[in-house]
Design a protein around this motif. Structure first.
Motif, PDB file in Angstrom:
ATOM      1  N   HIS A  83      17.588  -8.372   3.833  1.00  0.00           N
ATOM      2  CA  HIS A  83      17.249  -7.601   5.029  1.00  0.00           C
ATOM      3  C   HIS A  83      16.198  -8.366   5.819  1.00  0.00           C
ATOM      4  N   PHE A  84      16.401  -8.442   7.118  1.00  0.00           N
ATOM      5  CA  PHE A  84      15.459  -9.132   7.998  1.00  0.00           C
ATOM      6  C   PHE A  84      14.968  -8.144   9.054  1.00  0.00           C
ATOM      7  N   PHE A  85      13.658  -7.886   9.051  1.00  0.00           N
ATOM      8  CA  PHE A  85      13.047  -7.027  10.059  1.00  0.00           C
ATOM      9  C   PHE A  85      12.450  -7.903  11.155  1.00  0.00           C
ATOM     10  N   THR A  86      12.797  -7.615  12.388  1.00  0.00           N
ATOM     11  CA  THR A  86      12.201  -8.381  13.473  1.00  0.00           C
ATOM     12  C   THR A  86      10.739  -7.975  13.634  1.00  0.00           C
ATOM     13  N   LYS A 115      15.950   2.148  -5.909  1.00  0.00           N
ATOM     14  CA  LYS A 115      15.741   2.486  -7.327  1.00  0.00           C
ATOM     15  C   LYS A 115      15.148   3.890  -7.488  1.00  0.00           C
ATOM     16  N   GLY A 116      15.644   4.817  -6.673  1.00  0.00           N
ATOM     17  CA  GLY A 116      15.234   6.207  -6.788  1.00  0.00           C
ATOM     18  C   GLY A 116      13.962   6.574  -6.052  1.00  0.00           C
ATOM     19  N   LYS A 117      13.309   5.614  -5.396  1.00  0.00           N
ATOM     20  CA  LYS A 117      12.079   5.862  -4.648  1.00  0.00           C
ATOM     21  C   LYS A 117      12.341   5.715  -3.154  1.00  0.00           C
ATOM     22  N   LYS A 118      11.635   6.534  -2.370  1.00  0.00           N
ATOM     23  CA  LYS A 118      11.821   6.507  -0.919  1.00  0.00           C
ATOM     24  C   LYS A 118      10.798   5.568  -0.284  1.00  0.00           C
ATOM     25  N   PHE A 119      11.297   4.581   0.462  1.00  0.00           N
ATOM     26  CA  PHE A 119      10.474   3.582   1.117  1.00  0.00           C
ATOM     27  C   PHE A 119      10.549   3.742   2.635  1.00  0.00           C
ATOM     28  N   PHE A 120       9.389   3.706   3.286  1.00  0.00           N
ATOM     29  CA  PHE A 120       9.321   3.531   4.736  1.00  0.00           C
ATOM     30  C   PHE A 120       9.051   2.048   4.960  1.00  0.00           C
ATOM     31  N   LEU A 121       9.976   1.379   5.648  1.00  0.00           N
ATOM     32  CA  LEU A 121       9.900  -0.071   5.799  1.00  0.00           C
ATOM     33  C   LEU A 121       9.836  -0.442   7.275  1.00  0.00           C
ATOM     34  N   ALA A 122       8.870  -1.283   7.623  1.00  0.00           N
ATOM     35  CA  ALA A 122       8.714  -1.726   9.008  1.00  0.00           C
ATOM     36  C   ALA A 122       7.839  -2.969   9.034  1.00  0.00           C
ATOM     37  N   HIS A 123       7.997  -3.772  10.082  1.00  0.00           N
ATOM     38  CA  HIS A 123       7.011  -4.847  10.262  1.00  0.00           C
ATOM     39  C   HIS A 123       5.654  -4.239  10.569  1.00  0.00           C
ATOM     40  N   GLY A 124       5.648  -3.231  11.419  1.00  0.00           N
ATOM     41  CA  GLY A 124       4.417  -2.500  11.711  1.00  0.00           C
ATOM     42  C   GLY A 124       3.951  -2.601  13.148  1.00  0.00           C
ATOM     43  N   ASP A 125       4.457  -3.583  13.896  1.00  0.00           N
ATOM     44  CA  ASP A 125       4.030  -3.723  15.282  1.00  0.00           C
ATOM     45  C   ASP A 125       4.512  -2.528  16.094  1.00  0.00           C
ATOM     46  N   GLY A 126       3.630  -2.015  16.942  1.00  0.00           N
ATOM     47  CA  GLY A 126       3.970  -0.883  17.791  1.00  0.00           C
ATOM     48  C   GLY A 126       3.710   0.471  17.167  1.00  0.00           C
ATOM     49  N   LEU A 127       3.313   0.512  15.883  1.00  0.00           N
ATOM     50  CA  LEU A 127       3.056   1.799  15.221  1.00  0.00           C
ATOM     51  C   LEU A 127       1.623   2.272  15.406  1.00  0.00           C
ATOM     52  N   ASP A 128       0.726   1.370  15.742  1.00  0.00           N
ATOM     53  CA  ASP A 128      -0.666   1.725  16.006  1.00  0.00           C
ATOM     54  C   ASP A 128      -0.765   2.294  17.419  1.00  0.00           C
ATOM     55  N   ASP A 201       7.505   7.667  -0.875  1.00  0.00           N
ATOM     56  CA  ASP A 201       6.799   7.107  -2.026  1.00  0.00           C
ATOM     57  C   ASP A 201       5.999   5.859  -1.659  1.00  0.00           C
ATOM     58  N   TYR A 202       6.573   5.014  -0.787  1.00  0.00           N
ATOM     59  CA  TYR A 202       5.900   3.763  -0.412  1.00  0.00           C
ATOM     60  C   TYR A 202       6.084   3.489   1.080  1.00  0.00           C
ATOM     61  N   PHE A 203       4.983   3.217   1.759  1.00  0.00           N
ATOM     62  CA  PHE A 203       5.017   2.603   3.079  1.00  0.00           C
ATOM     63  C   PHE A 203       4.790   1.103   2.875  1.00  0.00           C
ATOM     64  N   VAL A 204       5.720   0.277   3.332  1.00  0.00           N
ATOM     65  CA  VAL A 204       5.590  -1.173   3.157  1.00  0.00           C
ATOM     66  C   VAL A 204       5.689  -1.830   4.524  1.00  0.00           C
ATOM     67  N   MET A 205       4.624  -2.541   4.915  1.00  0.00           N
ATOM     68  CA  MET A 205       4.558  -3.168   6.233  1.00  0.00           C
ATOM     69  C   MET A 205       3.879  -4.532   6.144  1.00  0.00           C
ATOM     70  N   GLY A 206       4.012  -5.273   7.217  1.00  0.00           N
ATOM     71  CA  GLY A 206       3.318  -6.547   7.365  1.00  0.00           C
ATOM     72  C   GLY A 206       2.370  -6.460   8.551  1.00  0.00           C
ATOM     73  N   HIS A 207       2.449  -7.460   9.425  1.00  0.00           N
ATOM     74  CA  HIS A 207       1.801  -7.475  10.731  1.00  0.00           C
ATOM     75  C   HIS A 207       0.292  -7.710  10.702  1.00  0.00           C
ATOM     76  N   ARG A 208      -0.441  -7.096   9.786  1.00  0.00           N
ATOM     77  CA  ARG A 208      -1.899  -7.183   9.796  1.00  0.00           C
ATOM     78  C   ARG A 208      -2.438  -8.437   9.117  1.00  0.00           C
ATOM     79  N   HIS A 209      -1.585  -9.188   8.434  1.00  0.00           N
ATOM     80  CA  HIS A 209      -2.040 -10.390   7.716  1.00  0.00           C
ATOM     81  C   HIS A 209      -3.098 -10.043   6.671  1.00  0.00           C
ATOM     82  N   ARG A 210      -2.951  -8.882   6.089  1.00  0.00           N
ATOM     83  CA  ARG A 210      -3.870  -8.381   5.072  1.00  0.00           C
ATOM     84  C   ARG A 210      -3.073  -7.909   3.863  1.00  0.00           C
ATOM     85  N   MET A 211      -3.670  -8.039   2.692  1.00  0.00           N
ATOM     86  CA  MET A 211      -3.086  -7.465   1.487  1.00  0.00           C
ATOM     87  C   MET A 211      -3.763  -6.132   1.199  1.00  0.00           C
TER      88      MET A 211
END
Length: 253
Positions: A83-86, A115-128, A201-211
């Motif tokens: 999967h590739f998120f722009t 695997k039975g868990k609900k994920f919210f997946l996004a790069h994250g830009d535009g959500l702030d 269950d999990y929000f998984v994002m990038g964009h912030r360059h932070r762990m």
């Protein structure tokens, strides 16, 4: 997707970033990581800004990234869902990866059961919601008539223009804000608001360059994947727990 394999997530590699001097080394490192995970990967999520700039012309693909594209294609050819998120740097991804590599491209956030868990997946830009300048800019960048006009530019000029824009970005300024607090971030606030009416269950994002791997409540975690500029990090989910890991502690600048 194999139930026995692992789910991998990675974001913000920024391949070919003109603001950075170690692009070849980072590309080789990322290629090495892709080689290593192929032994146990069940599904791969590339969570945006994998490329520092990308634009699909009908007859032209960006020069470079052959090692990475080849490895992604090999994973997809072997039956691994990729999967590739722009992201905000590679949002002009149209049909090239889907048609040539067999990758599923996502242009906005999705809810995915893994695997039975609900994920919210996004790069994250535009959500702030406070990042009004970028939200306005994204509307311009995703405007179809303006994309058509940009596609009329010769690729040499278009890519030079884009690289000059990128070279002035925060990548060149080391502007990472050491006082960053994840639970005060606008993307975290978006997740908290979303969670009020939508169990995740999990929000998984990038964009912030932070762990970050922050518990929002007993069931929900907010994940920021880091980057491949400073942390060389990725996420892995085995069906029971989500872990953030570093592939290498550092690469030379």
């Amino acid at each position: 997707m194999s139930e026995k394999g692992l789910i991998y997530f990675v974001s913000d590699v920024h391949l070919g970033a003109p603001a950075l001097t170690n692009n070849r080394e980072r590309e080789l490192l990322f290629a090495s990581w892709l080689d290593e995970i192929k032994t146990d990967v069940a599904e791969l999520y590339l969570m945006g800004d994998i490329f520092d700039f990308w634009y699909d012309y009908k007859k032209v693909a960006p020069r470079g990234f052959t090692r990475i594209l080849g490895r992604i294609a090999a994973l997809a050819d072997s039956g691994i869902p990729v999967h590739f998120f722009t992201g905000n740097h590679d949002l002009w991804m149209f049909d090239y990866l889907e048609e040539e590599l067999g990758v599923k491209v996502h242009r906005k956030q999705i809810i995915q059961t893994i695997k039975g868990k609900k994920f919210f997946l996004a790069h994250g830009d535009g959500l702030d919601a406070d990042d009004k300048g970028y939200i306005f800019l994204k509307k311009i960048f995703t405007n179809k008539p303006l994309q058509w006009l940009f596609s009329r530019l010769h690729p040499n000029f278009a890519f030079t223009l884009a690289h000059k824009w990128s070279a002035s970005s925060r990548l060149s300024k080391s502007d990472y804000h050491d006082d960053f607090m994840v639970n005060q971030d606008g993307m975290y606030k978006f997740a908290a608001d979303f969670l009020e009416t939508n169990p995740v269950d999990y929000f998984v994002m990038g964009h912030r360059h932070r762990m970050a791997n922050e518990k929002m409540n007993e069931k929900t975690s907010f994940i920021l994947l880091g980057d491949w500029i400073r942390s060389f990090s990725y996420g892995v989910f085995d069906g029971e727990k989500f872990e953030l890991k570093k592939y290498k502690d550092k690469a030379s600048a």
